[in-house]
Design a protein around this motif. Sequence first.
Motif, mmCIF file in Angstrom:
data_model
loop_
_atom_site.group_PDB
_atom_site.id
_atom_site.type_symbol
_atom_site.label_atom_id
_atom_site.label_comp_id
_atom_site.label_asym_id
_atom_site.label_seq_id
_atom_site.Cartn_x
_atom_site.Cartn_y
_atom_site.Cartn_z
ATOM 1 N N SER A 91 -22.029 12.502 7.347
ATOM 2 C CA SER A 91 -20.766 12.610 8.071
ATOM 3 C C SER A 91 -19.627 12.549 7.064
ATOM 4 O O SER A 91 -19.758 11.926 6.011
ATOM 5 C CB SER A 91 -20.624 11.471 9.089
ATOM 6 O OG SER A 91 -19.316 11.434 9.634
ATOM 7 N N ASN A 92 -18.512 13.182 7.398
ATOM 8 C CA ASN A 92 -17.348 13.153 6.511
ATOM 9 C C ASN A 92 -16.281 12.186 7.008
ATOM 10 O O ASN A 92 -15.145 12.205 6.527
ATOM 11 C CB ASN A 92 -16.741 14.551 6.384
ATOM 12 C CG ASN A 92 -15.924 14.945 7.612
ATOM 13 O OD1 ASN A 92 -16.202 14.476 8.723
ATOM 14 N ND2 ASN A 92 -14.924 15.796 7.430
ATOM 15 N N GLN A 93 -16.625 11.322 7.974
ATOM 16 C CA GLN A 93 -15.600 10.512 8.623
ATOM 17 C C GLN A 93 -14.901 9.541 7.673
ATOM 18 O O GLN A 93 -13.765 9.130 7.930
ATOM 19 C CB GLN A 93 -16.184 9.750 9.804
ATOM 20 C CG GLN A 93 -17.176 8.671 9.442
ATOM 21 C CD GLN A 93 -17.544 7.817 10.638
ATOM 22 O OE1 GLN A 93 -16.812 7.773 11.614
ATOM 23 N NE2 GLN A 93 -18.677 7.149 10.567
ATOM 24 N N TYR A 94 -15.556 9.170 6.569
ATOM 25 C CA TYR A 94 -14.917 8.262 5.623
ATOM 26 C C TYR A 94 -14.171 9.009 4.514
ATOM 27 O O TYR A 94 -13.494 8.382 3.699
ATOM 28 C CB TYR A 94 -15.954 7.326 5.003
ATOM 29 C CG TYR A 94 -16.484 6.302 5.977
ATOM 30 C CD1 TYR A 94 -15.706 5.221 6.370
ATOM 31 C CD2 TYR A 94 -17.755 6.422 6.522
ATOM 32 C CE1 TYR A 94 -16.176 4.288 7.276
ATOM 33 C CE2 TYR A 94 -18.237 5.490 7.431
ATOM 34 C CZ TYR A 94 -17.446 4.426 7.803
ATOM 35 O OH TYR A 94 -17.920 3.507 8.709
ATOM 36 N N ALA B 146 -14.989 2.289 10.559
ATOM 37 C CA ALA B 146 -16.300 1.748 10.930
ATOM 38 C C ALA B 146 -16.268 1.157 12.337
ATOM 39 O O ALA B 146 -17.204 1.341 13.128
ATOM 40 C CB ALA B 146 -16.730 0.690 9.918
ATOM 41 N N PHE B 147 -15.190 0.458 12.666
ATOM 42 C CA PHE B 147 -15.068 -0.184 13.979
ATOM 43 C C PHE B 147 -15.103 0.840 15.110
ATOM 44 O O PHE B 147 -15.704 0.603 16.166
ATOM 45 C CB PHE B 147 -13.768 -0.991 14.032
ATOM 46 C CG PHE B 147 -13.495 -1.623 15.367
ATOM 47 C CD1 PHE B 147 -14.212 -2.738 15.787
ATOM 48 C CD2 PHE B 147 -12.518 -1.104 16.206
ATOM 49 C CE1 PHE B 147 -13.962 -3.325 17.025
ATOM 50 C CE2 PHE B 147 -12.262 -1.687 17.443
ATOM 51 C CZ PHE B 147 -12.983 -2.803 17.853
ATOM 52 N N CYS C 198 -19.888 -7.452 7.422
ATOM 53 C CA CYS C 198 -20.855 -6.412 7.046
ATOM 54 C C CYS C 198 -20.862 -5.336 8.121
ATOM 55 O O CYS C 198 -20.821 -5.638 9.316
ATOM 56 C CB CYS C 198 -22.261 -6.996 6.889
ATOM 57 S SG CYS C 198 -23.500 -5.779 6.346
ATOM 58 N N ALA C 199 -20.899 -4.069 7.692
ATOM 59 C CA ALA C 199 -21.041 -2.943 8.609
ATOM 60 C C ALA C 199 -22.467 -2.415 8.512
ATOM 61 O O ALA C 199 -23.103 -2.498 7.457
ATOM 62 C CB ALA C 199 -20.043 -1.842 8.268
#
Length: 289
Positions: A37-40, A190-191, A212-213
Amino acid sequence: MEIVKTTKLSQQQIDDVQQLLKTVHHADQTYRSPYLSNQYNYLSEMPAFVLLYANHVLSGFSMLYADGELDEIVELYLNVLPQSRRNGYGTTLMLESEAILHQFGYQKFQYITEMNFLKSNPTFLEHVGLTAETDHEYQMRWQHSQYDLANRTAVKFQRLQQADIENIGELNALAFEMNIEEATRAITTAFHDDGTVCFVLKTLNDEDIGYCAVDNSTEYYLYNLFIKREYRNQGYATYLVDLIVRELSKQIQKDFVIGVDQTNIPAVKAYTKAGFKIETEVVYLQREY
């Protein structure tokens, strides 16, 4: 040969990439898989995936993980099917990936590989013009709990809440020496991600002391774990990891995986105590100029 560049993978492309990775890992005795994924990524409009097809079959793949601003280092993950190597596909993927980075303003990047691959391919680095960094990383996989950890009644373990994000972002910035905006953005992303679960440790007075995630898209991958400085070396990292394993084991059964710097001996010991075992040594490669 066909090259496809995209910011987001379709489900069919994800399935094809996962099948490619399965074949590569089996052949090379490797274990590390990229984040699909490119979400970050800092620039959402930048293509994060390059797919190479030969005769309509996915034969090579690269992922560009760029979660920092333009002056920071991008991680490149690249794989080619064993039966398709020595056809120039790897070089093509490298050139295409590096061209994307230059187009969007990134100048610093590193490739990710594993020690097992380098040992089996001793001329690889010289052939592609890359050099290995001296600092490596371990990927560890959970085997079983080896200790009956004492219950710490002075702390609380719970899911991250919206109200926690600002303070956890500040602690994240301190733990990993990031700017606060970038650190908070990572926690916020992340949330809100349906494929990620975030946990915090708090004192009974609601002081945040750990985070931690866990990405649960394919396996339970623990990342961004930290303990507040004044609470380190007291067993809280082991305790947090153990609680996460116990909590998520009640749900879908998946493997637990975590990455840690080879030189971070306290963290390696903490994760080992929580039941993890080193499965591979990850190596970062730099371009020679």
